[in-house]
Write a protein that holds these residues in place. Structure first.
Motif, short mmCIF file in Angstrom:
data_model
loop_
_atom_site.label_atom_id
_atom_site.label_comp_id
_atom_site.label_asym_id
_atom_site.label_seq_id
_atom_site.Cartn_x
_atom_site.Cartn_y
_atom_site.Cartn_z
N MET A 1 0.85 -1.20 0.00
CA MET A 1 0.00 0.00 0.00
C MET A 1 0.89 1.25 0.00
O MET A 1 1.79 1.37 0.82
CB MET A 1 -0.91 0.00 1.22
CG MET A 1 -2.02 1.03 1.18
SD MET A 1 -3.42 0.55 0.16
CE MET A 1 -4.13 -0.76 1.17
N ILE A 2 0.62 2.16 -0.92
CA ILE A 2 1.41 3.39 -1.02
C ILE A 2 0.74 4.46 -0.17
O ILE A 2 -0.43 4.79 -0.36
CB ILE A 2 1.49 3.86 -2.49
CG1 ILE A 2 2.14 2.78 -3.35
CG2 ILE A 2 2.25 5.17 -2.59
CD1 ILE A 2 2.08 3.06 -4.84
N GLU A 3 1.48 5.01 0.79
CA GLU A 3 0.96 6.04 1.68
C GLU A 3 1.29 7.43 1.12
O GLU A 3 2.41 7.69 0.69
CB GLU A 3 1.58 5.89 3.07
CG GLU A 3 1.24 4.59 3.78
CD GLU A 3 -0.14 4.61 4.42
OE1 GLU A 3 -0.72 5.72 4.56
OE2 GLU A 3 -0.62 3.53 4.81
N VAL A 4 0.31 8.33 1.13
CA VAL A 4 0.51 9.70 0.69
C VAL A 4 -0.40 10.60 1.52
O VAL A 4 -1.50 10.18 1.93
CB VAL A 4 0.21 9.86 -0.82
CG1 VAL A 4 -1.23 9.54 -1.14
CG2 VAL A 4 0.59 11.24 -1.33
N ASP A 5 0.03 11.82 1.81
CA ASP A 5 -0.80 12.72 2.61
C ASP A 5 -2.09 13.07 1.86
O ASP A 5 -3.18 12.93 2.39
CB ASP A 5 -0.05 14.00 2.95
CG ASP A 5 -0.88 14.92 3.84
OD1 ASP A 5 -0.79 14.80 5.07
OD2 ASP A 5 -1.65 15.75 3.29
#
Length: 325
Positions: A1-5
């Motif tokens: 899973m790619i985390e981004v704000d």
């Protein structure tokens, strides 16, 4: 899973403006769009001086096709007037790509299909997970469909149907022309020259009013193109217009749900008098970015519902298009 704000779904003027402002605030963001830019986008490409101010663009600094009109030629039920007003036209295939690149945000080509909540986060297609989610994907935006449709259903009385075509043209008449309610059309049509030898011709009408009288937009398109040929504004050609729909500004202000935001056509923000979409898209994108970065309120109060500054004219056109909607 790619985390981004912050994840922005849609890279048009609303999404790119939001990304540009977020990066100025130092907020990490990622833009998803199903198209590869530059991409064809049918649009009259009408840009107001306010749009340029919001985007901090000096007319002489924009490096691509840009044409300025010092007046608009308007026909209202057959009566012609010249409106002194400085406006501009751009080609969306260039303008949108330039804005997105200027934002400096990373962009991933992806057609979003599923958006779901995961505690205080949002998950997109089981690939990206974000704290803030911005819907900038136009009328069929998946963020609207997944998170807002139950709270802010579309008002069909505010739906506009459009046919238009942009093509290479050695136009000799550089006047921007608008025809309101011509031949009983519940809307208006336009002739917008563009720099670099291009021309945009289009027609828009309120879909519910056409349907109520068992009419369609096609006969009005044929009437328009015939009139353009008769006036020697367009040479004889084989027309191949594209069609789409969008929504005018609603009365409600349901554009935020926790940390999810709707901007531009995803929220249906085109003005209720001239159906201008770029200005409200840009303004809403900037306001959403400020809300994400600073915690300020995000409402439509600072997004114009009308393009015309003269109140009586704006309200008259509003009533003619939208009635009691």
């Amino acid at each position: 899973m790619i985390e981004v704000d912050t994840l922005i779904v849609g890279g048009g003027p609303a999404g790119s403006s939001c990304a540009w402002r977020l990066r100025r605030h130092g907020v990490e963001c990622l833009v998803l769009d199903r198209a590869t830019f530059p991409r064809v986008k049918l649009c009259a490409g009408w840009v107001t001086p306010k749009v340029l101010r919001d985007l901090e663009i000096e007319p002489g600094e924009y490096p691509l096709s840009f044409l300025t009109f010092d007046a608009l030629r308007i026909s209202l039920r057959g009566f012609g007037i010249t409106l002194r007003a400085r406006e501009h036209s751009v080609r969306r295939i260039e303008f949108d790509d330039w804005l997105l690149r200027r934002s400096g945000a990373p962009v991933v080509m992806h057609n979003v299909r599923e958006v779901r909540c995961d505690g205080d986060r949002y998950v997109v297609d089981d690939t990206w997970r974000c704290r803030h989610l911005v819907g900038a994907g136009g009328t069929r935006c998946p963020v609207y469909r997944s998170l807002f449709r139950d709270r802010a259903p579309r008002n069909e009385a505010l739906q506009a149907a459009v046919l238009e075509e942009e093509f290479a043209s050695d136009w000799s008449d550089g006047t921007c022309r608008l025809w309101f309610f011509d031949g009983g059309l519940p809307g208006y049509s336009w002739y917008v020259p563009k720099a670099g030898g291009h021309l945009n011709v289009g027609i828009g009408a309120m879909a519910s009013r056409l349907k109520a009288r068992q009419d369609t937009i096609r006969p009005h398109w044929r009437r328009l193109t015939g009139a353009l040929a008769a006036r020697d504004l367009v040479a004889e050609r084989t027309w191949d217009p594209g069609g789409y729909t969008y929504y005018l500004r609603p009365r409600h202000d349901t554009v935020r749900r926790e940390q999810a935001f709707l901007i531009g056509d995803s929220a249906g923000l085109s003005t209720r008098d001239l159906c201008e979409g770029i200005g409200p898209a840009v303004r809403s994108g900037l306001l959403a970015a400020d809300a994400i970065a600073t915690g300020s309120d995000y409402t439509l109060a600072a997004v114009r519902a009308h393009s015309v500054k003269q109140s009586l004219v704006a309200r008259a056109l509003d009533w003619a298009f939208c009635g009691r909607a």
